[in-house]
Design a protein around this motif. Structure first.
Motif: not given
Length: 124
Positions: A43, A46, A50, A73-74, A78, A91-92, A94-95, A98, A100
């Motif tokens: 995490q 990642k 970002e 994100h990625e 996003a 965001i929560r 959708t993802y 994860l 973000i």
């Protein structure tokens, strides 16, 4: 699926390192701690990626979304919204959980933070 895809080689390395200082802990506890450590490190990595993406995209973000909140994100935007709470909820939804990056687009990509700390009196 290969072990390497799961990052198991790193997890096993963590387990073997933790086994050296076992002292009455069960193998199950040690494996759980190793997996939790591995996931936290993933995490963190990642989010570092970002943050790097945010900094490299900053001039475009400032032009398109000044003072708005963006979710990265990625290495892509996003979502964005002037309201941080609304953005966070979307965001929560959708993802899920994860990691973000959600950051407000300010004029400069990184904010300088000054911390006052007590002096130790030591002279280097």
């Amino acid at each position: 699926m290969q072990w390497k895809q799961l990052g198991c080689d790193q997890i096993f390395w963590s387990v073997s390192k933790m086994m050296r200082g076992r002292r009455g802990r069960s193998l199950s506890d040690i494996v759980n701690d190793a997996v939790a450590y591995y996931l936290r490190e993933q995490q963190r990595a990642k989010l570092d990626r970002e943050i790097s993406a945010y900094e490299s995209m900053h001039s475009d973000l400032w032009r398109k979304f000044p003072k708005e909140w963006v979710a990265i994100h990625e290495r892509r935007v996003a979502d964005h919204d002037p309201d941080r709470g609304l953005l966070y909820r979307r965001i929560r939804e959708t993802y899920g959980l994860l990691p973000i990056l959600i950051r407000q687009v300010e004029e400069f990509p990184a904010r300088e933070i000054w911390l006052r700390t007590p002096s130790t009196g030591a002279i280097s």
